[in-house]
Scaffold this active site. Sequence first.
Site, short mmCIF file in Angstrom:
data_model
loop_
_atom_site.label_atom_id
_atom_site.label_comp_id
_atom_site.label_asym_id
_atom_site.label_seq_id
_atom_site.Cartn_x
_atom_site.Cartn_y
_atom_site.Cartn_z
N ASP A 175 0.85 -1.18 0.00
CA ASP A 175 0.00 0.00 0.00
C ASP A 175 0.89 1.24 0.00
O ASP A 175 1.41 1.65 1.03
CB ASP A 175 -0.91 0.03 1.23
CG ASP A 175 -1.98 1.11 1.15
OD1 ASP A 175 -1.77 2.08 0.39
OD2 ASP A 175 -3.00 1.00 1.84
N ARG A 239 -14.18 -4.31 -5.50
CA ARG A 239 -15.00 -3.94 -6.65
C ARG A 239 -14.77 -4.95 -7.76
O ARG A 239 -13.63 -5.32 -8.04
CB ARG A 239 -14.66 -2.52 -7.16
CG ARG A 239 -15.14 -1.38 -6.29
CD ARG A 239 -16.66 -1.25 -6.33
NE ARG A 239 -17.16 -0.17 -5.51
CZ ARG A 239 -17.52 -0.28 -4.24
NH1 ARG A 239 -17.41 -1.45 -3.63
NH2 ARG A 239 -17.98 0.77 -3.58
N GLU A 267 -23.28 -12.58 -14.62
CA GLU A 267 -23.53 -13.72 -15.50
C GLU A 267 -22.23 -14.38 -15.95
O GLU A 267 -22.11 -15.61 -15.98
CB GLU A 267 -24.34 -13.26 -16.72
CG GLU A 267 -24.70 -14.37 -17.70
CD GLU A 267 -25.78 -15.30 -17.17
OE1 GLU A 267 -25.97 -16.38 -17.75
OE2 GLU A 267 -26.44 -14.95 -16.16
N HIS A 280 -22.71 -10.58 -2.55
CA HIS A 280 -22.43 -9.25 -1.99
C HIS A 280 -22.78 -9.20 -0.49
O HIS A 280 -23.53 -8.34 -0.03
CB HIS A 280 -23.19 -8.16 -2.75
CG HIS A 280 -22.52 -6.82 -2.66
ND1 HIS A 280 -23.02 -5.69 -3.27
CD2 HIS A 280 -21.39 -6.42 -2.03
CE1 HIS A 280 -22.23 -4.66 -3.01
NE2 HIS A 280 -21.23 -5.08 -2.27
N ALA A 283 -20.46 -6.69 3.82
CA ALA A 283 -20.82 -5.87 4.98
C ALA A 283 -22.20 -6.21 5.52
O ALA A 283 -22.75 -5.46 6.33
CB ALA A 283 -20.77 -4.39 4.59
#
Length: 399
Positions: A175, A239, A267, A280, A283
């Site tokens: 990072d 993402r 798909e 998903h 969270a």
Amino acid sequence: MSTPNIDKVKTIKTLNNIAESGLNVFNKDLFTINNDSENPDAIMVRSFNMHTMEFGNNLKAIARAGAGVNNIPVEKCTEEGIVVFNTPGANANAVKELVLTLLMASSRNLFDGVAWTKTLVGEGVDVPKLVEAGKKQFVGKEIKGKTLGVIGLGAIGALVANDALDLDMDVIGFDPFISVDTAWNLSRNVQRAMTIEQLFANSDYITVHVPLTDDTKGMFNQETFSIMKQGVHILNFSRGELVNETDMEAALESGKVGKYITDFPNENILKMKNTVPIPHLGASTQESEENCAIMAAWQVKEFLNTGNIKNSVNFPNASIPYTGQRRVAVFHQNVPNMVGQITSAISSYNLNIADMINRSRGGYAYTMVDIDNQINSDIISGLVEKINRIDGIVTTRII
């Protein structure tokens, strides 16, 4: 650039179900929750798509109870002086737990094994015998002693890295933009990769925790796969667009990538071999939703009451202690002499400046000035009007 009524009860509108613990942050005597309001002071949102919404001239803030703000027209909000907040770190533990769960479950072929076992319905007393005969096809690997590469050492990545060490993994982190606060929370036993290529080349498992930008879009592709170990497992809870799906499919077919675990199925992903598509859920815990709602509400409450900004995605963080005296809060273009013109307008009313702060972010800036005098409504209206006449002012608010 209207002059708001600074003493009125402030209206909060929600566009999704927001946890009650978050809404309870707003004092009933100072705030009201009105989801039918056409012109609220602030909006609380989770996933509702706001890109086609028209905003009233009273809207001052939008708070996303979560990290991503793709559903909010951030650029439009910036131009109109609307602060957009998110809640970084509020869902970090929920995502961390799921990442580590999937890391172990996929390494042990748990999902394939469970799915196969359920096909034995109807075999009756033969089920135990069939299980013993068939289990060898699902032999997996232990994660102990393996190397986990963590890309992005923010709130989530740091938690994943630290806990993976406790699971006796070797951990490499990359990072280049790591913050001081995160560095303090990161174990010294996390090895630092000087380049992302070094992390790719040495990791048995790779988990990514970075935002989607022009630089990170498609960062997992044919070129980067070629650097990685054969059979590497890749976990993506950030993402979907971070992965070039055409190249991922080829890498899965060849075995270069042993497993692709993603929280962003579509798909194409569902048709690929050796994928673990998660609906998903990163969270999606009761605790995470409450943490995000509470954090978002406190940020909105603080901003509306004091002008202080924390965790905005479009304006700079800015905070000075609030003494209860009048405060002038101005969003403006980040151009020379703006602060001088604002303070001159204040001084023209013979008002004494007790404290001030100016912070910029890109093409915009935010200035707060505390006034050490008692001022009446006529002075307030005149001062706001005078500041708003300055070229480059976006909005002016007296608190």
